[in-house]
Write a protein that holds these residues in place. Sequence first.
Motif, mmCIF file in Angstrom:
data_model
loop_
_atom_site.group_PDB
_atom_site.id
_atom_site.type_symbol
_atom_site.label_atom_id
_atom_site.label_comp_id
_atom_site.label_asym_id
_atom_site.label_seq_id
_atom_site.Cartn_x
_atom_site.Cartn_y
_atom_site.Cartn_z
ATOM 1 N N VAL A 94 -0.864 -19.357 -13.058
ATOM 2 C CA VAL A 94 -2.400 -18.981 -13.569
ATOM 3 C C VAL A 94 -2.417 -19.196 -15.115
ATOM 4 N N ASN A 95 -1.502 -18.775 -15.886
ATOM 5 C CA ASN A 95 -1.512 -18.916 -17.223
ATOM 6 C C ASN A 95 -1.373 -20.536 -17.637
ATOM 7 N N LEU A 122 -2.786 -8.467 -28.131
ATOM 8 C CA LEU A 122 -3.037 -10.277 -28.203
ATOM 9 C C LEU A 122 -4.319 -10.256 -27.318
ATOM 10 N N PHE A 123 -4.392 -9.641 -26.187
ATOM 11 C CA PHE A 123 -5.590 -9.872 -25.488
ATOM 12 C C PHE A 123 -6.839 -9.472 -26.185
ATOM 13 N N SER A 124 -6.789 -8.217 -26.610
ATOM 14 C CA SER A 124 -7.878 -7.743 -27.396
ATOM 15 C C SER A 124 -8.320 -8.699 -28.488
ATOM 16 N N VAL A 143 -16.597 -10.303 -14.099
ATOM 17 C CA VAL A 143 -15.968 -9.820 -13.071
ATOM 18 C C VAL A 143 -14.488 -10.018 -12.993
ATOM 19 N N ALA A 144 -13.805 -10.800 -13.966
ATOM 20 C CA ALA A 144 -12.416 -10.829 -14.080
ATOM 21 C C ALA A 144 -11.972 -9.496 -14.768
ATOM 22 N N GLY A 145 -12.849 -9.123 -15.901
ATOM 23 C CA GLY A 145 -12.621 -7.899 -16.624
ATOM 24 C C GLY A 145 -12.755 -6.801 -15.635
ATOM 25 N N SER A 146 -13.530 -6.708 -14.832
ATOM 26 C CA SER A 146 -13.796 -5.592 -14.018
ATOM 27 C C SER A 146 -12.774 -5.507 -12.826
ATOM 28 N N ALA A 200 -5.646 -13.406 -17.926
ATOM 29 C CA ALA A 200 -5.737 -15.017 -18.336
ATOM 30 C C ALA A 200 -6.980 -15.753 -17.789
ATOM 31 N N VAL A 201 -7.378 -15.227 -16.708
ATOM 32 C CA VAL A 201 -8.734 -16.117 -16.096
ATOM 33 C C VAL A 201 -9.929 -15.448 -17.193
#
Length: 417
Positions: A30-31, A111-113, A236-239, A267-268
């Motif tokens: 996925v990455n 890093l995500f934030s 949706v991905a965040g949820s 990643a999505v």
Amino acid sequence: MKLPPAAIASSWPTPNYVDPPTRGHGVLIVNIICLILAFLVVSLRLYTRLRITCSAGVDDVLIIIGLVFAIAMATVTSIATENFGMNRHIWDIELSHLVTIQKLNLCFQILFSLSSSFTKISLLWFCRRLLGKGNFVLYNWTFILAIVFVGASSVLFALISIFQCSPIRAYWQISPTEPYHCMNAGAIVFSASVINIFTDFLVTTLPMPLIWSLKLPTRQRLAVISIFALGVIVNVAGSVRTVYVWKSLVTGYDATWLGWPVPIAAAVEISLGLICSSAPALRPLIAAFLPHLLSSTRNISSSYNQRSRSNKHWYSTGRSRASRLAADGSHQLASSSDRFEIMRTVEMESWTESRLTSHDKMGHDYDITSDNHSHAPTPTDSIEIKRSMVYVSPISAGSSVSGPGDTHSPFGDRQSR
């Protein structure tokens, strides 16, 4: 490091360090797919801004930073799952690897934030560029407040994540030998995830009233709004990510197995955010190379259209150098032609206009024409046409243009200067 109670740890099966069950290579796959798509779209955006419209701005710098952090995040999660067993049950991971996983997990969260925040701020800044210096005070302050909120929440989460344990190394140590104090890591990450969902929704919905209020054809407004609406998938991905954060860090102890979907959803979420933030900036690229896909794009003449791709296109948030040269030399042009054609484009729409050479300022008193009314250029005119081609942004300092059948700017005459 959070350890399970002795009763729960004693119920775990015997560790299998040789051939344990795993979740597979989903995180790596996925990455790779998501980052390739995001990198491609962002690269096309930068090509459009740097080569076609020459309009690179702060939002482009921010999106590059967001992409860099996204690549770093994907690298960290791929290494954690492929080399250190983050796709296994926690009892099947060597203790030394657990320490490394904790370090990598902390890096992943930060890093995500950062990637998410820079991407959102880039989109909000892009929307501010659409406003120009017109009478959009409420919109402008709304976007500024949203930028401050997104940036402040990211910085706050990064600081709390880094200093959640005192000393900091107690976060990844299994059994610290010195006195330490740690906050509830699960509560911190879950709270940050909830705030992230809110900011995703905020960034998705804020631009829609602005786009709808602009003087664009209804079909184009709907098309642009639909691009921003793709942010719903980001929500949706965040949820989904938030649900698994709750399961793995708040209610469960098998954090690596239960939390395996978290980096996939992250990643999505990040990749779609980068794509949705860059897509509205690609219209000039499509107009330049696939003009037939945009029914609102009108060519100056068939003879010029065959050569249009070889011309230098200009676009700026202020008067470009080419536009100033065209304005300063308008009196010289008058000796060979009474009017010349200008191809103008914004990231929503493209059109042509015929301008009297006696005018010495861009963006004032244009005689707007469409294909059906454009005069056929003479051999002398064609040279002047090529010299006077400019591309401007929806917030160009001297922009006062229109689409067919309208003598006003698509963004309102109030934005003309």
